[in-house]
Design a protein around this motif. Structure first.
Motif, PDB file in Angstrom:
ATOM      1  N   PRO A 128     -41.057 106.912  38.799  1.00  0.00           N
ATOM      2  CA  PRO A 128     -39.844 106.673  38.009  1.00  0.00           C
ATOM      3  C   PRO A 128     -39.570 107.739  36.937  1.00  0.00           C
ATOM      4  N   HIS A 129     -40.306 108.833  36.936  1.00  0.00           N
ATOM      5  CA  HIS A 129     -40.223 109.821  35.850  1.00  0.00           C
ATOM      6  C   HIS A 129     -38.819 110.425  35.727  1.00  0.00           C
ATOM      7  N   THR A 130     -38.369 110.540  34.470  1.00  0.00           N
ATOM      8  CA  THR A 130     -37.096 111.196  34.176  1.00  0.00           C
ATOM      9  C   THR A 130     -37.293 112.168  33.012  1.00  0.00           C
ATOM     10  N   VAL A 131     -36.447 113.179  32.957  1.00  0.00           N
ATOM     11  CA  VAL A 131     -36.425 114.125  31.844  1.00  0.00           C
ATOM     12  C   VAL A 131     -34.981 114.177  31.358  1.00  0.00           C
ATOM     13  N   ASP A 132     -34.765 113.801  30.114  1.00  0.00           N
ATOM     14  CA  ASP A 132     -33.418 113.753  29.530  1.00  0.00           C
ATOM     15  C   ASP A 132     -32.460 112.951  30.402  1.00  0.00           C
ATOM     16  N   GLY A 133     -32.946 111.834  30.961  1.00  0.00           N
ATOM     17  CA  GLY A 133     -32.116 110.962  31.778  1.00  0.00           C
ATOM     18  C   GLY A 133     -31.928 111.395  33.220  1.00  0.00           C
ATOM     19  N   VAL A 134     -32.487 112.539  33.578  1.00  0.00           N
ATOM     20  CA  VAL A 134     -32.368 113.039  34.954  1.00  0.00           C
ATOM     21  C   VAL A 134     -33.645 112.695  35.716  1.00  0.00           C
ATOM     22  N   PRO A 135     -33.538 112.035  36.869  1.00  0.00           N
ATOM     23  CA  PRO A 135     -34.736 111.721  37.651  1.00  0.00           C
ATOM     24  C   PRO A 135     -35.468 112.992  38.082  1.00  0.00           C
ATOM     25  N   THR A 136     -36.754 113.045  37.768  1.00  0.00           N
ATOM     26  CA  THR A 136     -37.607 114.168  38.177  1.00  0.00           C
ATOM     27  C   THR A 136     -38.928 113.597  38.702  1.00  0.00           C
ATOM     28  N   PRO A 137     -38.858 112.861  39.803  1.00  0.00           N
ATOM     29  CA  PRO A 137     -40.055 112.178  40.291  1.00  0.00           C
ATOM     30  C   PRO A 137     -41.097 113.123  40.874  1.00  0.00           C
TER      31      PRO A 137
END
Length: 112
Positions: A50-59
């Motif tokens: 479920p990882h996100t960076v600044d609201g962007v999914p970066t799984p």
């Protein structure tokens, strides 16, 4: 390096809660509790990160292992131990942290 050998039944995930599975690969000789020993040629695919960076999914999408060159080998490739250095990566190969190895059978082979 010492530690328990990872096999096809070992529970592995990314640091964000995703789960990793191994692609089926036949081993010609090493089974641990009836399961194939994992070497560094096995692809671990991560799902459900479920990882996100600044609201962007970066799984996380994969795990890459970096065993020492003098490791024990299975089918010509270094065996992966619970202590083998590794990183989880995005689809764009951005490192996201080490995997979590949560279950290695205590009856498995121990190298060291």
């Amino acid at each position: 390096m010492s530690g328990k050998v990872i096999h096809a039944g070992t529970q592995i995930g990314c640091p964000h809660g995703g789960r990793a599975g191994t692609a089926p690969t036949p081993s010609r000789g090493v089974l641990l509790d009836g399961r194939t020993a994992v070497n560094d040629s096995v692809v671990h695919t991560v799902t459900g990160c479920p990882h996100t960076v600044d609201g962007v999914p970066t799984p996380c999408t994969s795990i890459r292992w970096s065993p020492p060159t003098d490791s024990v080998r299975v089918d010509g490739a270094p065996v992966v131990l619970e202590t083998t250095p590794a990183l989880c990566y995005t689809a764009g190969l951005v490192p996201q942290g080490p995997p979590v190895v949560s279950s290695v059978t205590p009856r498995g082979v121990v190298c060291g």
